[in-house]
Every structure is written in structure tokens, then in C-alpha cells.
Design a protein around this motif. Structure first.
Motif, short mmCIF file in Angstrom:
data_model
loop_
_atom_site.label_atom_id
_atom_site.label_comp_id
_atom_site.label_asym_id
_atom_site.label_seq_id
_atom_site.Cartn_x
_atom_site.Cartn_y
_atom_site.Cartn_z
N UNK A 92 2.02 0.07 -14.62
CA UNK A 92 1.32 1.34 -14.46
C UNK A 92 0.09 1.11 -13.59
N UNK A 93 -0.01 1.76 -12.42
CA UNK A 93 -1.16 1.54 -11.56
C UNK A 93 -2.46 2.18 -12.06
N UNK A 94 -2.37 3.10 -13.00
CA UNK A 94 -3.57 3.80 -13.49
C UNK A 94 -4.41 2.88 -14.37
N UNK A 95 -5.73 2.86 -14.13
CA UNK A 95 -6.59 2.05 -14.99
C UNK A 95 -6.70 2.66 -16.38
N UNK A 96 -7.07 1.85 -17.37
CA UNK A 96 -7.27 2.41 -18.71
C UNK A 96 -8.39 3.44 -18.67
N UNK A 97 -8.28 4.42 -19.53
CA UNK A 97 -9.34 5.41 -19.62
C UNK A 97 -9.63 5.70 -21.08
N UNK A 98 -10.89 5.90 -21.38
CA UNK A 98 -11.22 6.25 -22.77
C UNK A 98 -10.60 7.60 -23.12
N UNK A 126 -5.96 -3.38 -8.90
CA UNK A 126 -4.60 -2.93 -8.62
C UNK A 126 -3.80 -4.11 -8.09
N UNK A 127 -2.50 -4.05 -8.26
CA UNK A 127 -1.59 -5.05 -7.68
C UNK A 127 -0.33 -4.32 -7.29
N UNK A 128 0.48 -4.94 -6.49
CA UNK A 128 1.74 -4.32 -6.09
C UNK A 128 2.56 -3.98 -7.33
N UNK A 129 2.93 -2.74 -7.48
CA UNK A 129 3.78 -2.34 -8.60
C UNK A 129 3.05 -2.13 -9.91
#
Length: 139
Positions: A92-98, A126-129
């Protein structure tokens, strides 16, 4: 599950790959526990609490990857300048969010705040995939 560990040249480290299904959570914690036990024989933690904190953060990060990122995930642990670096890579490319805690509905919301409270530093490149989450905890 594929696990590689090294205590030889360079920093001791663990790399474990999992399929991303729910049993990966317990397997990742077990792999981390075995790595930390081996590490403690040569480089013990400052307190027992540090070891428990690392295992809790591993559990939280892997649980979040299983819940929010379909597909395989990677867990890496390394001793870096007196800290344990925990890295979890997922799809999942989305960062964690509170998000709001949910005590009654069972949807969680506690994992990322726990990670941020216990780690003295976090990064989410981020990384590929997908992405990686790096959390650095005292050892």
C-alpha cells in the motif's frame, strides 16, 4: 515465509518475507522474538522493557500491513547504533494516518499512535509497489 538472519560481518539483522495473510502476524512476532533472543546473548537490551516494546511495534506494524495492504510483506530488523531498526515493507503506497480509536467496534485505531509513542524516530519512504515503514527503538 522466508527468513534470513545474520550475526556475522556487519550489523546483526533479520529479513523475513510473509504472504500477508493473518497468520503472518504471529509468525513475524515469533521471528522477531527469536532474533532478539539471539541478539541479547551478545548485545543485551538496556532493559527488558525495550525488548517488549520492539515486539509490540513489530506486531502493530505487521498487523497494519495485513489489514491495510493486500499481498506480501517484508519484516527487517537490525541493530543500528544502539537502536533496533524495524522495517515493514508492504504493497500500500499510502502512509499510515491517525484515525479515531474504536474501543467498541473492533476496528482499531491504536497501532500507529503506539508505534509513534514507542519509537524515537519513524520514517515512511515510498518504494516501488508500496511503502516501507522504519521505526527506531532503544535497545
Amino acid at each position: 515465509m522466508e527468513i534470513t538472519a545474520s550475526q556475522g560481518v556487519g550489523a546483526p539483522h533479520l529479513r523475513a518475507e510473509f504472504d500477508g495473510r493473518p497468520p503472518a502476524i504471529a509468525r513475524a512476532r515469533d521471528a522477531a522474538d527469536a532474533f532478539l533472543a539471539a541478539l541479547a546473548r551478545t548485545t543485551p537490551p538496556a532493559t527488558d522493557r525495550h525488548r517488549e516494546d520492539v515486539l509490540l511495534v513489530v506486531s502493530e506494524l505487521v498487523t497494519n500491513a495485513v489489514r491495510h495492504a493486500p499481498g506480501p510483506l517484508t519484516l527487517c530488523l537490525a541493530l543500528v547504533r544502539g537502536s533496533i531498526q524495524i522495517t515493514v515493507g508492504d504493497t500500500n503506497p499510502a502512509p499510515p494516518r491517525p484515525r479515531a480509536d474504536d474501543l467498541h467496534g473492533g476496528t482499531g485505531g491504536f497501532g500507529w499512535p503506539i508505534v509513534q509513542r514507542l519509537a524515537h524516530h519513524t520514517e515512511v519512504p515510498a518504494r516501488a509497489g508500496g511503502k516501507e515503514i522504519h521505526a527506531f527503538l532503544p535497545w
